[in-house]
Structures are given as structure tokens and as C-alpha cells.
Design a protein around this motif. Structure first.
Motif, short mmCIF file in Angstrom:
data_model
loop_
_atom_site.label_atom_id
_atom_site.label_comp_id
_atom_site.label_asym_id
_atom_site.label_seq_id
_atom_site.Cartn_x
_atom_site.Cartn_y
_atom_site.Cartn_z
N THR A 39 0.10 40.99 6.32
CA THR A 39 0.94 41.40 7.36
C THR A 39 2.34 41.09 7.47
O THR A 39 3.28 41.73 7.51
CB THR A 39 0.19 41.38 8.83
OG1 THR A 39 -1.03 42.32 8.87
CG2 THR A 39 1.13 42.06 10.03
N SER A 40 2.27 39.61 7.36
CA SER A 40 3.59 38.98 7.55
C SER A 40 4.63 39.27 6.28
O SER A 40 5.83 39.48 6.30
CB SER A 40 3.51 37.40 7.86
OG SER A 40 2.85 36.82 6.63
N THR A 41 3.95 39.31 5.10
CA THR A 41 4.71 39.68 3.89
C THR A 41 5.11 41.10 3.90
O THR A 41 6.23 41.45 3.47
CB THR A 41 3.78 39.48 2.61
OG1 THR A 41 3.19 37.95 2.77
CG2 THR A 41 4.41 39.59 1.57
N LEU A 42 4.16 42.08 4.44
CA LEU A 42 4.89 43.50 4.42
C LEU A 42 5.99 43.71 5.47
O LEU A 42 6.82 44.31 5.37
CB LEU A 42 3.61 44.23 4.96
CG LEU A 42 3.97 45.63 5.15
CD1 LEU A 42 4.51 46.30 3.78
CD2 LEU A 42 2.60 46.35 5.47
N ARG A 43 5.94 43.15 6.49
CA ARG A 43 7.06 42.84 7.67
C ARG A 43 8.32 42.27 7.06
O ARG A 43 9.45 43.05 7.13
CB ARG A 43 6.45 41.93 8.98
CG ARG A 43 5.74 42.81 9.59
CD ARG A 43 5.70 42.34 11.07
NE ARG A 43 4.70 43.11 11.58
CZ ARG A 43 3.53 42.62 12.69
NH1 ARG A 43 3.88 41.50 12.98
NH2 ARG A 43 2.97 43.40 13.07
N GLN A 44 8.20 41.29 6.15
CA GLN A 44 9.49 40.53 5.60
C GLN A 44 9.98 41.66 4.60
O GLN A 44 11.09 41.87 4.36
CB GLN A 44 9.03 39.45 5.00
CG GLN A 44 10.00 38.76 4.04
CD GLN A 44 11.13 38.09 4.88
OE1 GLN A 44 11.21 38.03 6.15
NE2 GLN A 44 12.40 37.96 4.27
N ALA A 45 8.99 42.35 3.63
CA ALA A 45 9.53 43.11 2.67
C ALA A 45 10.31 44.53 3.29
O ALA A 45 11.28 44.84 2.85
CB ALA A 45 8.37 43.77 1.87
N LEU A 46 9.56 45.11 4.50
CA LEU A 46 10.44 45.97 5.12
C LEU A 46 11.42 45.84 5.81
O LEU A 46 12.63 46.26 5.60
CB LEU A 46 9.28 46.50 6.37
CG LEU A 46 8.24 47.25 5.82
CD1 LEU A 46 7.23 47.55 6.99
CD2 LEU A 46 8.32 48.41 5.19
N ARG A 47 11.75 44.36 6.20
CA ARG A 47 13.04 43.98 6.81
C ARG A 47 14.18 43.90 5.72
O ARG A 47 15.14 44.23 5.87
CB ARG A 47 12.93 42.69 7.22
CG ARG A 47 14.15 42.13 8.17
CD ARG A 47 13.80 40.54 8.84
NE ARG A 47 13.69 39.62 7.71
CZ ARG A 47 14.50 39.13 6.86
NH1 ARG A 47 15.72 39.53 6.89
NH2 ARG A 47 14.23 38.12 6.15
N VAL A 48 13.49 43.32 4.66
CA VAL A 48 14.78 43.39 3.31
C VAL A 48 15.12 44.66 3.04
O VAL A 48 16.22 44.85 2.69
CB VAL A 48 13.95 42.52 2.36
CG1 VAL A 48 14.96 42.67 0.87
CG2 VAL A 48 13.73 40.86 2.48
N LEU A 49 14.10 45.73 2.94
CA LEU A 49 14.54 46.78 2.61
C LEU A 49 15.63 47.50 3.38
O LEU A 49 16.39 48.14 3.13
CB LEU A 49 13.32 47.84 2.09
CG LEU A 49 12.36 47.13 0.97
CD1 LEU A 49 11.01 48.09 1.06
CD2 LEU A 49 13.16 47.56 -0.51
N LYS A 50 15.21 47.47 4.83
CA LYS A 50 16.20 48.11 5.70
C LYS A 50 17.36 47.36 5.83
O LYS A 50 18.42 48.04 6.03
CB LYS A 50 15.42 47.78 7.35
CG LYS A 50 14.35 48.84 7.32
CD LYS A 50 14.04 48.81 8.95
CE LYS A 50 13.09 47.77 9.26
NZ LYS A 50 12.61 47.94 10.70
N GLU A 51 17.49 46.01 5.64
CA GLU A 51 18.78 45.17 5.48
C GLU A 51 19.54 45.64 4.39
O GLU A 51 20.81 45.96 4.36
CB GLU A 51 18.59 43.70 5.62
CG GLU A 51 18.16 43.06 6.87
CD GLU A 51 17.73 41.59 6.71
OE1 GLU A 51 18.03 41.29 5.55
OE2 GLU A 51 17.46 41.04 7.62
#
Length: 81
Positions: A39-51
Motif C-alpha cells: 500500500t505505501s509503495t503504491l501511494r508513493q508511485a501514485l504521488r510521483v505520477l500525479k506530481e
């Protein structure tokens, strides 16, 4: 999206991007099931893609507590050219 910016993404972000490219818009739980990322890795990946402006997050109409993630239109249109 330039190939250089994609190449510089973490592997988890690349995986999420490719899953969205192949399957289309998905919720967080669908992405978690499809990618098998923690879950934490997926949240980080989504954050990077959104940024980086590569994905959008909207409200899922089936469950307003959830977000639905999709590729940004400008990236999808650029692939068609």
C-alpha cells in the motif's frame, strides 16, 4: 511525456503507469490487486505520477469514498500522434 522523464521514474511508478495504460482507469484497490505492490509503495508511485502530471485522480461514481486514477488526456493524445 518525454522518454527521459519516464525513464527517471521509480520502477513502481512505471508499473502503475503501464497498468493504467493497458487496463484504463482503476481505483486504488484495483491497482493494488493488479500490481501486488504494498500500500505505501503504491501511494508513493501514485504521488510521483500525479506530481509529474502523468495521471489524474477523480471521484469514483460507484463509490464516492474511492478515487479513480487514469492517465492524463494530454499524454494519451500524444501517444496517438
Amino acid at each position: 511525456m518525454s522518454s527521459n522523464s519516464f525513464d527517471e521514474l521509480p520502477c513502481s511508478a512505471k508499473l502503475v503507469y503501464k497498468i493504467l495504460e493497458f487496463y484504463g482507469p482503476m481505483t486504488f484497490s484495483q491497482l493494488r490487486n493488479q500490481t501486488k505492490l504494498p500500500t505505501s509503495t503504491l501511494r508513493q508511485a501514485l504521488r510521483v505520477l500525479k506530481e509529474n502530471g502523468m495521471i489524474n485522480a477523480g471521484i469514483c461514481l460507484e463509490d464516492i469514498r474511492s478515487r479513480i486514477y487514469s492517465l492524463t488526456e494530454c499524454i494519451e493524445l500524444a501517444k496517438d500522434v
